[in-house]
Structure formats: structure tokens, C-alpha cells
Design an enzyme around this catalytic site. Structure first.
Site, PDB file in Angstrom:
ATOM      1  N   TYR A   1     -19.865 -25.768  62.611  1.00 47.72           N
ATOM      2  CA  TYR A   1     -19.929 -25.390  64.033  1.00 47.72           C
ATOM      3  C   TYR A   1     -20.376 -23.949  64.214  1.00 47.72           C
ATOM      4  O   TYR A   1     -19.867 -23.053  63.537  1.00 47.72           O
ATOM      5  CB  TYR A   1     -18.553 -25.533  64.679  1.00 47.72           C
ATOM      6  CG  TYR A   1     -18.091 -26.944  64.867  1.00 47.72           C
ATOM      7  CD1 TYR A   1     -18.796 -27.832  65.682  1.00 47.72           C
ATOM      8  CD2 TYR A   1     -16.931 -27.393  64.255  1.00 47.72           C
ATOM      9  CE1 TYR A   1     -18.354 -29.136  65.871  1.00 47.72           C
ATOM     10  CE2 TYR A   1     -16.478 -28.686  64.429  1.00 47.72           C
ATOM     11  CZ  TYR A   1     -17.184 -29.559  65.240  1.00 47.72           C
ATOM     12  OH  TYR A   1     -16.748 -30.835  65.412  1.00 47.72           O
TER      13      TYR A   1
ATOM     14  N   MET B   1     -11.537 -28.987  62.679  1.00 46.64           N
ATOM     15  CA  MET B   1     -10.192 -29.542  62.877  1.00 46.64           C
ATOM     16  C   MET B   1      -9.661 -30.243  61.621  1.00 46.64           C
ATOM     17  O   MET B   1      -8.487 -30.126  61.284  1.00 46.64           O
ATOM     18  CB  MET B   1     -10.194 -30.516  64.065  1.00 46.64           C
ATOM     19  CG  MET B   1      -8.801 -30.944  64.477  1.00 46.64           C
ATOM     20  SD  MET B   1      -8.791 -32.116  65.838  1.00 46.64           S
ATOM     21  CE  MET B   1      -9.317 -31.134  67.209  1.00 46.64           C
TER      22      MET B   1
ATOM     23  N   LYS C   1      15.751 -23.012  59.500  1.00 47.55           N
ATOM     24  CA  LYS C   1      15.198 -23.372  60.811  1.00 47.55           C
ATOM     25  C   LYS C   1      13.702 -23.672  60.659  1.00 47.55           C
ATOM     26  O   LYS C   1      13.110 -23.395  59.609  1.00 47.55           O
ATOM     27  CB  LYS C   1      15.440 -22.246  61.811  1.00 47.55           C
ATOM     28  CG  LYS C   1      14.807 -20.924  61.434  1.00 47.55           C
ATOM     29  CD  LYS C   1      15.233 -19.815  62.381  1.00 47.55           C
ATOM     30  CE  LYS C   1      14.654 -18.493  61.921  1.00 47.55           C
ATOM     31  NZ  LYS C   1      14.416 -17.566  63.000  1.00 47.55           N
TER      32      LYS C   1
ATOM     33  N   ARG D   1      16.985  -8.459  71.534  1.00 50.27           N
ATOM     34  CA  ARG D   1      16.422  -9.770  71.836  1.00 50.27           C
ATOM     35  C   ARG D   1      17.557 -10.627  72.362  1.00 50.27           C
ATOM     36  O   ARG D   1      17.605 -10.912  73.543  1.00 50.27           O
ATOM     37  CB  ARG D   1      15.802 -10.342  70.548  1.00 50.27           C
ATOM     38  CG  ARG D   1      14.996 -11.574  70.708  1.00 50.27           C
ATOM     39  CD  ARG D   1      14.344 -11.969  69.395  1.00 50.27           C
ATOM     40  NE  ARG D   1      15.316 -12.197  68.310  1.00 50.27           N
ATOM     41  CZ  ARG D   1      15.008 -12.692  67.123  1.00 50.27           C
ATOM     42  NH1 ARG D   1      13.746 -12.994  66.835  1.00 50.27           N
ATOM     43  NH2 ARG D   1      15.927 -12.873  66.200  1.00 50.27           N
TER      44      ARG D   1
HETATM   45  C1  LIG Z   1      19.123 -14.189  63.152  1.00 57.29           C
HETATM   46  C2  LIG Z   1      18.318 -14.396  61.915  1.00 57.29           C
HETATM   47  N1  LIG Z   1      18.870 -14.141  60.718  1.00 57.29           N
HETATM   48  C3  LIG Z   1      18.179 -14.305  59.587  1.00 57.29           C
HETATM   49  C4  LIG Z   1      16.872 -14.740  59.613  1.00 57.29           C
HETATM   50  C5  LIG Z   1      16.133 -14.865  58.315  1.00 57.29           C
HETATM   51  O1  LIG Z   1      15.084 -13.931  58.255  1.00 57.29           O
HETATM   52  P1  LIG Z   1      14.207 -13.806  56.943  1.00 57.29           P
HETATM   53  O2  LIG Z   1      13.386 -15.044  56.878  1.00 57.29           O
HETATM   54  O3  LIG Z   1      13.394 -12.582  57.170  1.00 57.29           O
HETATM   55  O4  LIG Z   1      15.142 -13.703  55.820  1.00 57.29           O
HETATM   56  C6  LIG Z   1      16.264 -14.995  60.827  1.00 57.29           C
HETATM   57  C7  LIG Z   1      14.877 -15.410  60.864  1.00 57.29           C
HETATM   58  O5  LIG Z   1      14.094 -15.134  61.733  1.00 57.29           O
HETATM   59  C8  LIG Z   1      17.005 -14.821  62.014  1.00 57.29           C
HETATM   60  O6  LIG Z   1      16.482 -15.063  63.203  1.00 57.29           O
END
Ligand SMILES: Cc1ncc(COP(=O)(O)O)c(C=O)c1O
Length: 379
Positions: free
Chosen positions: A272, A320, A37, A136
Site C-alpha cells: 500500500y 492488516m 491484568k 491518578r
Molecule cells: C497499581 C499497579 N501496580 C503494579 C503494576 C505493575 O507494574 P509493572 O508492570 O511496571 O511491574 C501496575 C501496572 O500498571 C499497576 O497499575
């Protein structure tokens, strides 16, 4: 496309492949899901996913339907789990892209049932997420038995996976992980007793995968189950200070160049806010890259970079598009010389972990924060 500016994030796909293989072997016989992700934690989702699959991952994890669609558009056929529920309107798109939905609300299950019936493609395979203490997302414990029964009777939904998520999986010996692990194991048992038959039970993130859950009484508590979901470790970074399996290799380096080198006299100030005053005559280098690239302002007068085989401090306010560094009075560096902001050719280079500590954050935020205008270059 030609790169006119020297700032780039170099990603070593061999490191990702190697890390996936190492994690897979560590968790064996569990399968490995590479969490890609947020554009592969900033490394580039598609190349990272492909490298992790080449290294032995069998699943991919994403946060968004759009992220799954991007992987499919690139031709990736491996199973992809969407780690939380999108809005119900996205149900059809998920099925069209052959993404495995995570479910934990009646509202979203209903949307999937409707989308599945519209498509006429048979029961929708889902992974059910149990909340074991992260609080969550996930199904809360008082609802488990009722929902297990409901899903077991459903002709429209097949629960192929059951999973949960650790809140402190990266903290060695934390009893909360043992509690979560035990509650999860009892949830899986109750689900099976209610008639569900998941193929994949999974719980561990990178921290949990590397540490395990610990010991409850006399008994070692397993955490790997059938599949581990690793993100940060796939990219070779610490999940928390000191939590990194031996042999994992950081995949990303952030590289730039000196664009200008000039003398600055004792007492002169720069950048700055004039937040740096030269204590003695010195040579200051200007480096391409600033906070719009993810070189955070918090590195002002705090961070270091690696240039000409040594570390030198970032001095003056990070702006920046540029930073200024103190090359020291004897410097012989010249414009065009390489500057490594983290990673690089030598073990004395700055690490992502050091950036995270300078910025009072975690490794994840460092690589996710390298912005889209920094080209990713793959090795
Ligand atoms: C539901 C879930 N599983 C696994 C992971 C992977 O976590 P990590 O990067 O700590 O291995 C995440 C990452 O946030 C997650 O949200």
C-alpha cells in the site's frame, strides 16, 4: 483447535516461573504479587498466573473484576487484588468472587459495606490506596487522617493492606521516588497511629522492585515493604530501557512463516502506498501477520524480522494481515520457512525492547497489543 494460519505467540511458562522465583528472591523477605491484568500483559492470564504462583508468587493483581472472575473460574485460589475501584455496582460480584478490593472513595466503601451486610459474611477486607504523587487514583493526602480514623472505627471494613504506586519507579535515582516513598512511609505510620493494622504494606512495581528507591540523605529508603507488585518483569521484559534484573527471561515470542517468496526487480515498488522501492534486484518474502495481529503499521520500512538465521528488514507498508520483507538477492528461503517477529531461538533475534524503540513505545504496549486473534501456544 487446529491452527490454519502460522501466526502464533509462543509463551514459555518456564520463563514466567523462573522470573517469579528470581523476583521473589530479589525482594525477599517481601512477598511477590504477579500482575496479570490485560490477559497477563498479552501472555494469557490464567497460564501466566499459574506459572507465577508455581514460581513463588503469593498474590495476583488485576485491573478488572472480570479479570479476577476469570482466574477464579479457572480454579485459582490465591488472593487477588483488584488494583482500582470498579463502579459501585460491582461490589457484590467482587465479594462473591473473593477478590480483594482496593478502596479510596467514600462512595465505593459504602457500596462494599452494603454488599458485605447483604451477604452477612462479616467485615469486608480491603486494601486502602494512598495517592503519594501519581495523582491518578488513590486517597489524597489531606484526607488521610480523617479516613484512617473512619476506617479504624468501622465494624464493616477491615483494612488488611495499605499501598501506593510509583510514578517514576523505573528511573534510576529520580528523587521523586524518594519523595513518594517517604510520604508513603509517613502515611503508613499515621494509619497505624489511627488504629489501622494492615498486614500488607506495598508500593513497588517492577521498576521500584528492581531499582529500590535510592538514598535520602544518609539513609537508604526501602521500597519493597511486605509485598512487591511486579508485572512486566514477570514476563521477562525491561520496565524501561536497561531496567531488567540480570537473569530474567522474556516469555513471549511472536512467530509466523513465509507464505510466498518472489523476485522483485530494481525500481519496482510494493505494498500500500508504494512506500518501498527496490534499490536493486532482490527477493521479497510475504509473511502472514499484520496490524490486526498487533504487528503495528509503524514498523513499515523500520522493523526487522529473523528468518533463516539472520535479520532482514520489513519493507513496504504493514497491512492488516500481511507484511513484506526483503530477503536479499541471494536468498534461498522458501514458503513455509519460520519467521520470528520477536523472540526466537537465537540471541540475534529481534527483542520486544527493539520493537518498543522502533515504535516509540514501551515493552508493555508491544505484548498487550498482540491481538486476540493470535493464538497463544504454551511451552
Ligand atoms: C497499581 C499497579 N501496580 C503494579 C503494576 C505493575 O507494574 P509493572 O508492570 O511496571 O511491574 C501496575 C501496572 O500498571 C499497576 O497499575
Amino acid at each position: 483447535m487446529p491452527l490454519h494460519r502460522p501466526v502464533r505467540a509462543e509463551v514459555d511458562l518456564g520463563a514466567i516461573r523462573h522470573n517469579a522465583a528470581l523476583l521473589r528472591a530479589h525482594a525477599d523477605p517481601a512477598e511477590l504479587m504477579a500482575v496479570v491484568k490485560a490477559d497477563g500483559y498479552g501472555h494469557g492470564a490464567v497460564p501466566s498466573a499459574q506459572a507465577a504462583l508455581d514460581g513463588g508468587a503469593t498474590w495476583l493483581g488485576v485491573a478488572l473484576v472480570e479479570e479476577g472472575e476469570q482466574l477464579r473460574a479457572a480454579g485459582i485460589r490465591a488472593p487477588i487484588l483488584v488494583l482500582s475501584e470498579p463502579p459501585p455496582a460491582a461490589a457484590t460480584a467482587m465479594l462473591e468472587a473473593d477478590l480483594t478490593p482496593t478502596v479510596y472513595t467514600h462512595r465505593f466503601v459504602q457500596a462494599l459495606v452494603a454488599a458485605g451486610r447483604d451477604r452477612g459474611s462479616g467485615p469486608v477486607a480491603v486494601h486502602l490506596k494512598l495517592d503519594t504523587g501519581m495523582r491518578r487514583v488513590g486517597l489524597i493526602e489531606p484526607l488521610w487522617d480523617e479516613v484512617f480514623g473512619y476506617l479504624a472505627r468501622s465494624a464493616d471494613i477491615t483494612v488488611t493492606g495499605i499501598w501506593s504506586h510509583l510514578a517514576v519507579g523505573d528511573e534510576p535515582g529520580n528523587p521523586y521516588t524518594v519523595q513518594q516513598t517517604s510520604l508513603f512511609a509517613s502515611g503508613v505510620e499515621r494509619a497505624r497511629a489511627a488504629g489501622l493494622a494492615p498486614d500488607l504494606v506495598h508500593l513497588a512495581n517492577s521498576g521500584g522492585t528492581q531499582l529500590g528507591a535510592g538514598v535520602a540523605g544518609e539513609q537508604a529508603v526501602g521500597v519493597h515493604h511486605d509485598l512487591v507488585r511486579t508485572g512486566i518483569a514477570v514476563y521477562g521484559l525491561e520496565a524501561a530501557p536497561g531496567i531488567r534484573l540480570d537473569g530474567l527471561r522474556p516469555a513471549m515470542s511472536l512467530r509466523s512463516e513465509l507464505t510466498l517468496v518472489k523476485p522483485v526487480l530494481a525500481g519496482q515498488q510494493l505494498s500500500y502506498g508504494l512506500r518501498f522501492t527496490a534499490a536493486h534486484d532482490t527477493v521479497i518474502g510475504t509473511v502472514a501477520g499484520g496490524y490486526a495481529d498487533g504487528i503495528r503499521r509503524g514498523l513499515t520500512n523500520t522493523g526487522q524480522v529473523w528468518v533463516g538465521g539472520r535479520r532482514v528488514p520489513i519493507v513496504g507498508t504493514v497491512s492488516m494481515d500481511q507484511i513484506t520483507i526483503d530477503l536479499g538477492p541471494e536468498a534461498t528461503d522458501t514458503a513455509g520457512d519460520d519467521v520470528w517477529l520477536f523472540g526466537g531461538p537465537d540471541e540475534t533475534c529481534v527483542t520486544v525492547e527493539e520493537w518498543a524503540s522502533w515504535l516509540d513505545t514501551i515493552t508493555y504496549e508491544v505484548t498487550c497489543g498482540i491481538s486476540a486473534r493470535v493464538p497463544r501456544v504454551y511451552r
